[in-house]
Design a protein around this motif. Structure first.
Motif, short mmCIF file in Angstrom:
data_model
loop_
_atom_site.label_atom_id
_atom_site.label_comp_id
_atom_site.label_asym_id
_atom_site.label_seq_id
_atom_site.Cartn_x
_atom_site.Cartn_y
_atom_site.Cartn_z
N PRO A 172 0.80 -0.98 0.02
CA PRO A 172 0.07 0.16 -0.08
C PRO A 172 0.94 1.27 0.11
CG PRO A 172 -0.68 -1.81 1.83
CD PRO A 172 0.61 -1.84 1.17
N PRO A 173 0.35 2.19 -0.64
CA PRO A 173 1.14 3.46 -0.76
C PRO A 173 1.26 4.26 0.60
CG PRO A 173 -0.78 3.90 -1.65
CD PRO A 173 -0.92 2.42 -1.41
N GLN A 174 0.23 3.77 1.66
CA GLN A 174 0.13 4.41 2.86
C GLN A 174 -0.08 3.25 3.81
OE1 GLN A 174 0.76 7.63 3.55
NE2 GLN A 174 0.87 8.07 1.29
N PRO A 175 0.24 3.42 4.99
CA PRO A 175 -0.14 2.52 6.34
C PRO A 175 -1.58 2.32 6.36
CG PRO A 175 1.53 4.11 7.01
CD PRO A 175 0.92 4.68 5.71
N LEU A 176 -1.89 1.11 6.60
CA LEU A 176 -3.37 0.65 6.36
C LEU A 176 -4.06 1.04 7.90
CD1 LEU A 176 -2.96 -2.96 5.15
CD2 LEU A 176 -3.67 -0.87 3.87
N SER A 177 -5.13 1.39 7.70
CA SER A 177 -5.98 1.62 8.84
C SER A 177 -6.59 0.61 9.65
CB SER A 177 -7.04 2.78 8.68
OG SER A 177 -8.03 1.81 7.81
N ALA A 178 -6.82 0.81 10.90
CA ALA A 178 -7.19 -0.47 11.86
C ALA A 178 -8.42 -1.19 11.11
CB ALA A 178 -7.26 0.13 13.03
N GLU A 179 -9.26 -0.37 10.56
CA GLU A 179 -10.63 -0.60 9.86
C GLU A 179 -10.22 -1.56 8.73
OE1 GLU A 179 -9.87 2.52 10.46
OE2 GLU A 179 -11.21 2.83 12.29
N VAL A 180 -9.43 -1.26 8.02
CA VAL A 180 -9.05 -1.67 6.73
C VAL A 180 -8.30 -3.11 7.26
CG1 VAL A 180 -7.38 -1.80 4.74
CG2 VAL A 180 -8.61 0.04 5.20
N VAL A 181 -7.45 -3.08 8.04
CA VAL A 181 -6.89 -4.34 8.30
C VAL A 181 -7.80 -5.41 9.07
CG1 VAL A 181 -5.18 -5.59 10.37
CG2 VAL A 181 -4.60 -3.21 9.04
#
Length: 325
Positions: free
Chosen positions: A74-83
């Motif tokens: 991912p271009p940016q760190p994943l959010s907790a919701e996406v994980v």
């Protein structure tokens, strides 16, 4: 009155054994902790900066197999919701714009090994096979092998931005000094060897960012380039890789590299320090346009003026390609 018949004792034992095996397999499939394993894999990958999507999980007698696996950066760190959505395999999972273009694996089988203690992985992907093993009671031993991978498969063209074809083969064998645990093994002090043997590589087109001078990489459209065969062997000692041989040859171009590759604690921070000699076919150089004109900036090699001399330096994730002095 007909005589009583008795079932042979071996048949009874065989029936009980068959029933026990069927019951065990059925129970394994029903009670296997699919959600826990999926969640652990997704969470560990997210901590390493990767997004992992798994189609399905199934157990085996000696391990677990995941199918339709997609791995992206991912271009940016994943959010907790996406994980959480990736870990559950349900809900609104973002697409390539947020997760990045993925590499696709048809199946990935993971099993424990006893000699040495560790884990072995076998993946079917890109029309070929990837195998890897990690283990060791002391230092960490890593062995990875790519066999018959197709450069046009596994979504590799979208992942790299280049439409390619050809066959990829290679073997990597490293021994890493162990830290407090396996995860702390020091790549920058590894011993071992990397060998490459690719065939029929062709770039049909696409976009790529090329390092020009000491500045930022410049995005450019690629014409059709026949790369041909890439063969090489790099020997590592305490993290310093010495190029024994590294050659790219086709009817369009020829390139030879000598020098070193200093491994970093993370692979992307490894530092190449290589002299690269490049020779282009005249007709191919004309087809390259501005890229071909850029090659003429490189000075002729002192030993063989038919080659142009360059220096590859920087880091693997941010290389520089400069005229050699």
């Amino acid at each position: 009155m007909p005589p009583e018949t008795k079932t042979a004792r071996w048949k009874v034992f065989l029936g009980y054994a068959a029933f026990a095996v069927v019951a065990f397999v059925f129970g394994l499939f029903v009670t296997f902790p699919y959600d826990a394993i999926r969640g652990r894999l997704v969470t560990e990958a997210a901590q390493a900066g990767l997004a992992v999507r798994i189609g399905s999980l199934r157990p085996g007698l000696a391990g677990v197999t995941a199918t339709q696996v997609r791995v992206s950066k991912p271009p940016q760190p994943l959010s907790a919701e996406v994980v959480a959505a990736l870990a559950s395999g349900e809900g609104n999972v973002p697409g390539a714009l947020e997760l990045g273009e993925p590499l696709m694996f048809d199946s990935v089988a993971v099993r424990p090994t006893l000699f040495p203690p560790g884990v072995a992985v076998r993946a079917s992907a890109m029309g070929g096979t990837l195998t890897a093993s990690v283990g060791g009671l002391g230092d960490v031993k890593v062995h990875a092998e790519a066999d018959g991978l197709k450069a046009s498969g596994g979504n590799l063209p979208a992942f790299t931005g280049m439409d390619m074809e050809g066959e990829i083969n290679g073997v990597l064998a490293l021994t890493l000094p162990k830290g407090k645990n396996t995860a702390d093994a020091d790549l920058s002090q590894a011993d071992g060897e990397l060998t490459l043997d690719t065939k029929g590589l062709v770039i049909k087109g696409g976009k790529v960012s090329l390092p020009m001078g000491g500045g930022q990489a410049v995005p450019m459209d690629l014409p059709r380039v026949t790369l041909g065969a890439l063969t090489g062997r790099i020997q590592f000692e305490k993290g310093l890789g010495t190029v024994q041989t590294l050659r790219l040859k086709s009817e369009d171009l020829e390139a030879l590299a000598t020098g070193t590759l200093k491994l970093g604690k993370k692979l992307e921070y490894s530092e190449p320090a290589m002299d690269v000699n490049v020779k282009l076919d005249p007709d191919f150089q004309k087809r390259l346009g501005i890229l071909g004109a850029g090659v003429t900036i490189l000075p002729p090699d002192k030993k063989d003026p038919s080659f142009r001399a360059a220096r590859l330096a920087g880091f693997l994730n941010r290389p520089t390609f400069l005229p050699r002095r």
